[in-house]
Design a protein around this motif. Structure first.
Motif, PDB file in Angstrom:
ATOM      1  N   ASP A  86       0.846  -1.188   0.000  1.00  9.46           N
ATOM      2  CA  ASP A  86       0.000   0.000   0.000  1.00  9.46           C
ATOM      3  C   ASP A  86       0.883   1.241   0.000  1.00  9.46           C
ATOM      4  OD1 ASP A  86      -1.821   1.965   0.337  1.00  9.46           O
ATOM      5  OD2 ASP A  86      -2.609   1.243   2.258  1.00  9.46           O
ATOM      6  N   SER A  87       0.745   2.085  -1.013  1.00 15.06           N
ATOM      7  CA  SER A  87       1.607   3.265  -1.124  1.00 15.06           C
ATOM      8  C   SER A  87       1.365   4.272  -0.018  1.00 15.06           C
ATOM      9  CB  SER A  87       1.393   3.941  -2.489  1.00 15.06           C
ATOM     10  OG  SER A  87       0.049   4.345  -2.622  1.00 15.06           O
ATOM     11  N   CYS A  88       0.285   4.126   0.727  1.00 14.34           N
ATOM     12  CA  CYS A  88       0.027   5.004   1.871  1.00 14.34           C
ATOM     13  C   CYS A  88      -0.025   4.191   3.162  1.00 14.34           C
ATOM     14  CB  CYS A  88      -1.277   5.768   1.686  1.00 14.34           C
ATOM     15  SG  CYS A  88      -1.171   7.028   0.405  1.00 14.34           S
ATOM     16  N   GLY A  89       0.722   3.107   3.189  1.00 16.98           N
ATOM     17  CA  GLY A  89       0.751   2.251   4.368  1.00 16.98           C
ATOM     18  C   GLY A  89       1.620   2.819   5.453  1.00 16.98           C
ATOM     19  N   SER A  90       2.020   1.941   6.377  1.00 15.24           N
ATOM     20  CA  SER A  90       2.729   2.399   7.567  1.00 15.24           C
ATOM     21  C   SER A  90       4.073   3.018   7.254  1.00 15.24           C
ATOM     22  CB  SER A  90       2.928   1.214   8.525  1.00 15.24           C
ATOM     23  OG  SER A  90       3.680   0.190   7.896  1.00 15.24           O
ATOM     24  N   GLU A  91       4.719   2.618   6.150  1.00 13.52           N
ATOM     25  CA  GLU A  91       6.042   3.136   5.836  1.00 13.52           C
ATOM     26  C   GLU A  91       5.983   4.404   4.982  1.00 13.52           C
ATOM     27  OE1 GLU A  91       8.336   0.141   3.998  1.00 13.52           O
ATOM     28  OE2 GLU A  91       8.708  -0.971   5.845  1.00 13.52           O
ATOM     29  N   TYR A  92       4.821   4.741   4.458  1.00 11.47           N
ATOM     30  CA  TYR A  92       4.716   5.862   3.535  1.00 11.47           C
ATOM     31  C   TYR A  92       3.665   6.851   4.026  1.00 11.47           C
ATOM     32  CZ  TYR A  92       7.179   2.527   0.639  1.00 11.47           C
ATOM     33  OH  TYR A  92       8.094   1.625   0.172  1.00 11.47           O
TER      34      TYR A  92
ATOM     35  N   LEU B 259      -3.330  10.346 -14.271  1.00  6.58           N
ATOM     36  CA  LEU B 259      -4.048   9.619 -15.315  1.00  6.58           C
ATOM     37  C   LEU B 259      -4.584   8.289 -14.804  1.00  6.58           C
ATOM     38  CD1 LEU B 259      -1.586  10.177 -18.313  1.00  6.58           C
ATOM     39  CD2 LEU B 259      -3.749  11.369 -17.876  1.00  6.58           C
ATOM     40  N   ILE B 260      -3.733   7.559 -14.081  1.00  3.42           N
ATOM     41  CA  ILE B 260      -4.096   6.231 -13.569  1.00  3.42           C
ATOM     42  C   ILE B 260      -3.558   6.110 -12.147  1.00  3.42           C
ATOM     43  CG2 ILE B 260      -3.875   3.738 -13.871  1.00  3.42           C
ATOM     44  CD1 ILE B 260      -3.345   4.232 -16.830  1.00  3.42           C
ATOM     45  N   GLU B 261      -4.383   5.636 -11.238  1.00  3.05           N
ATOM     46  CA  GLU B 261      -3.945   5.394  -9.862  1.00  3.05           C
ATOM     47  C   GLU B 261      -4.400   4.012  -9.432  1.00  3.05           C
ATOM     48  OE1 GLU B 261      -3.626   7.793  -5.651  1.00  3.05           O
ATOM     49  OE2 GLU B 261      -5.250   8.278  -7.045  1.00  3.05           O
ATOM     50  N   ASP B 262      -3.448   3.186  -9.046  1.00  6.98           N
ATOM     51  CA  ASP B 262      -3.712   1.803  -8.695  1.00  6.98           C
ATOM     52  C   ASP B 262      -2.878   1.445  -7.470  1.00  6.98           C
ATOM     53  OD1 ASP B 262      -4.982  -0.837  -9.828  1.00  6.98           O
ATOM     54  OD2 ASP B 262      -2.914  -1.368  -9.306  1.00  6.98           O
ATOM     55  N   GLU B 263      -3.177   0.303  -6.842  1.00  5.58           N
ATOM     56  CA  GLU B 263      -2.386  -0.144  -5.695  1.00  5.58           C
ATOM     57  C   GLU B 263      -0.947  -0.428  -6.088  1.00  5.58           C
ATOM     58  OE1 GLU B 263      -4.202  -3.462  -3.871  1.00  5.58           O
ATOM     59  OE2 GLU B 263      -5.919  -2.350  -3.087  1.00  5.58           O
ATOM     60  N   LYS B 264      -0.724  -0.846  -7.336  1.00 10.66           N
ATOM     61  CA  LYS B 264       0.612  -1.226  -7.774  1.00 10.66           C
ATOM     62  C   LYS B 264       1.377  -0.084  -8.427  1.00 10.66           C
ATOM     63  CE  LYS B 264      -0.696  -6.037  -8.634  1.00 10.66           C
ATOM     64  NZ  LYS B 264      -0.719  -7.126  -9.653  1.00 10.66           N
ATOM     65  N   TYR B 265       0.661   0.874  -9.009  1.00 16.97           N
ATOM     66  CA  TYR B 265       1.371   1.929  -9.737  1.00 16.97           C
ATOM     67  C   TYR B 265       0.482   3.159  -9.900  1.00 16.97           C
ATOM     68  CZ  TYR B 265      -1.391   0.159 -13.636  1.00 16.97           C
ATOM     69  OH  TYR B 265      -2.438  -0.239 -14.440  1.00 16.97           O
TER      70      TYR B 265
ATOM     71  N   GLY C 186       6.074  16.484 -18.994  1.00 17.16           N
ATOM     72  CA  GLY C 186       6.143  15.120 -19.505  1.00 17.16           C
ATOM     73  C   GLY C 186       5.274  14.166 -18.709  1.00 17.16           C
ATOM     74  N   ILE C 187       5.736  12.938 -18.596  1.00 15.36           N
ATOM     75  CA  ILE C 187       4.969  11.880 -17.940  1.00 15.36           C
ATOM     76  C   ILE C 187       5.866  11.159 -16.938  1.00 15.36           C
ATOM     77  CG2 ILE C 187       5.533  10.151 -19.710  1.00 15.36           C
ATOM     78  CD1 ILE C 187       2.614   9.132 -19.377  1.00 15.36           C
ATOM     79  N   GLU C 188       5.271  10.694 -15.863  1.00 13.51           N
ATOM     80  CA  GLU C 188       6.022   9.951 -14.855  1.00 13.51           C
ATOM     81  C   GLU C 188       5.184   8.787 -14.348  1.00 13.51           C
ATOM     82  OE1 GLU C 188       6.903  12.309 -11.444  1.00 13.51           O
ATOM     83  OE2 GLU C 188       4.787  12.557 -10.868  1.00 13.51           O
ATOM     84  N   ALA C 189       5.862   7.798 -13.794  1.00 11.91           N
ATOM     85  CA  ALA C 189       5.188   6.630 -13.228  1.00 11.91           C
ATOM     86  C   ALA C 189       5.820   6.278 -11.897  1.00 11.91           C
ATOM     87  CB  ALA C 189       5.274   5.442 -14.189  1.00 11.91           C
TER      88      ALA C 189
ATOM     89  N   LEU D  26       9.659   2.792  -7.161  1.00  9.28           N
ATOM     90  CA  LEU D  26      10.427   3.086  -8.364  1.00  9.28           C
ATOM     91  C   LEU D  26       9.729   4.210  -9.118  1.00  9.28           C
ATOM     92  CD1 LEU D  26      12.851   2.275 -10.147  1.00  9.28           C
ATOM     93  CD2 LEU D  26      11.284   0.757 -11.388  1.00  9.28           C
ATOM     94  N   ASN D  27      10.445   5.298  -9.362  1.00 10.87           N
ATOM     95  CA  ASN D  27       9.906   6.456 -10.066  1.00 10.87           C
ATOM     96  C   ASN D  27      10.627   6.617 -11.403  1.00 10.87           C
ATOM     97  OD1 ASN D  27      10.342  10.007  -9.821  1.00 10.87           O
ATOM     98  ND2 ASN D  27       8.604   8.942 -10.701  1.00 10.87           N
ATOM     99  N   LEU D  28       9.873   6.622 -12.497  1.00 10.37           N
ATOM    100  CA  LEU D  28      10.420   6.830 -13.833  1.00 10.37           C
ATOM    101  C   LEU D  28       9.757   8.062 -14.431  1.00 10.37           C
ATOM    102  CD1 LEU D  28       9.541   3.504 -13.552  1.00 10.37           C
ATOM    103  CD2 LEU D  28      11.180   3.428 -15.417  1.00 10.37           C
ATOM    104  N   SER D  29      10.543   8.931 -15.065  1.00  8.17           N
ATOM    105  CA  SER D  29       9.964  10.136 -15.651  1.00  8.17           C
ATOM    106  C   SER D  29      10.672  10.496 -16.951  1.00  8.17           C
ATOM    107  CB  SER D  29      10.051  11.312 -14.671  1.00  8.17           C
ATOM    108  OG  SER D  29      11.390  11.632 -14.383  1.00  8.17           O
ATOM    109  N   LEU D  30       9.922  11.117 -17.846  1.00  7.76           N
ATOM    110  CA  LEU D  30      10.447  11.603 -19.120  1.00  7.76           C
ATOM    111  C   LEU D  30       9.836  12.971 -19.357  1.00  7.76           C
ATOM    112  CD1 LEU D  30      12.084  10.997 -21.731  1.00  7.76           C
ATOM    113  CD2 LEU D  30       9.950  10.134 -22.720  1.00  7.76           C
ATOM    114  N   ALA D  31      10.678  14.001 -19.575  1.00  3.15           N
ATOM    115  CA  ALA D  31      10.174  15.368 -19.696  1.00  3.15           C
ATOM    116  C   ALA D  31      10.919  16.111 -20.798  1.00  3.15           C
ATOM    117  CB  ALA D  31      10.320  16.109 -18.373  1.00  3.15           C
TER     118      ALA D  31
END
Length: 293
Positions: free
Chosen positions: A24-30, A85-91, A158-161, A170-175
């Motif tokens: 969970d991206s908003c779990g206890s560590e985040y 654009l997209i928000e999911d538990e994994k990405y 640009g776009i990021e994930a 893991l953060n990837l971005s292209l601008a």
């Protein structure tokens, strides 16, 4: 520097492929910013950002402000504007903007320096004043320049994930340059790991930062009006900077905390070859007390 790149790549990809179960991206560590509420903070203390340019002073840091707002889709984060654009538990995938950090070395009021406030003394006319070249064992003078042409600030879009795993994000971005300043492109690969131990909170980040030839040439290349010799003998190429970052918070009370920040960036050989540079790295540190409203 090649060894540092290998280490960064190993640290990023090995744990992700080995343990790719999402968390969970908003779990206890985040920690996540509450939707619909401004997150405003101000840190007071002391730090410094080293300037790798010749005859440019390092930038002292006394204030470190934070301004962020996240809606259901739109967000504002320290000057960057984005749309989810997209928000999911994994990405998560966002359209986003970002600052050109290279211009911060040339301009006192660059946005990258506003959020790491300090003062700097700029003396661009001195960059070539002592430049000399050794040819076949004999020292020869290189033509000097009176001053540098302006290197302008630009805004990237640009776009990021964000990909969430059990061993970090893991953060990837292209601008690309949106203001038609240098028409260059930047890409970033960043691994972040958060850890909480009672009142302590730590975030470690490893970074690969790619800059296209247009970016490198605009900020670190030499114009013919600045120096005829170096404009012909330094040829800009695309480059990859590597870096490591550590941010630590110690919670004192509901709104108060201690803040420690340290960053180190190894500048790519293709950029270090420019006669504008005096160092092959840049580092930043800050120690202070932060208040969140």
């Amino acid at each position: 520097m090649k060894n540092l790149r290998v280490l960064l790549l190993t640290c990023i990809f090995f744990p992700i492929f080995a343990w790719a179960d999402p968390v969970d991206s908003c779990g206890s560590e985040y920690e996540c910013i509450e939707i619909g509420r401004w997150d405003i903070g101000l840190a007071l203390g002391y730090g410094s950002r080293s300037n790798p340019l010749k005859d440019y002073d390092d930038i002292p840091i006394y204030l470190a402000p934070t301004f962020a707002y996240y809606g259901d889709y739109w967000y504002f984060d320290n000057g960057n504007i984005g749309y989810t654009l997209i928000e999911d538990e994994k990405y998560t995938i966002n359209l986003t903007t970002s600052f050109s950090t290279d211009s911060a070395f040339f301009h006192r009021w660059d946005p990258s320096n506003i959020f790491l406030t300090g003062s700097n003394k700029f003396e661009p006319s001195a960059l070539f004043s002592e430049t000399r070249l050794t040819v076949m064992g004999e020292e020869q003078s290189v033509p000097t320049a009176d001053e540098l042409e302006t290197r302008h600030f630009t805004y990237l879009g640009g776009i990021e994930a964000y990909i969430y795993t059990r061993v970090g994000i893991l953060n990837l971005s292209l601008a690309h340059d949106m203001l038609n300043v240098h028409q260059g492109t930047e890409a970033k690969l960043k691994w972040l790991y958060n850890l909480s131990i009672e009142e302590w909170k730590f975030e470690l980040a490893l970074v690969l930062d790619w800059k296209s030839e247009e970016v490198v040439d605009y900020y670190y290349g030499i114009r013919p009006s600045e120096n005829a010799y170096w404009s012909q003998n330094y040829q800009a190429e695309s480059a990859i900077n590597t870096g490591i970052e550590l941010t630590s918070h110690y919670v004192l009370a509901k709104h108060w905390e201690l803040l420690f920040l340290a960053r180190y960036t190894q500048i790519a050989d293709e950029i270090v070859a420019s006669p504008l540079l005096n160092e092959d790295y840049t580092s930043t540190f800050f120690v202070g007390t932060a208040y969140r409203f």
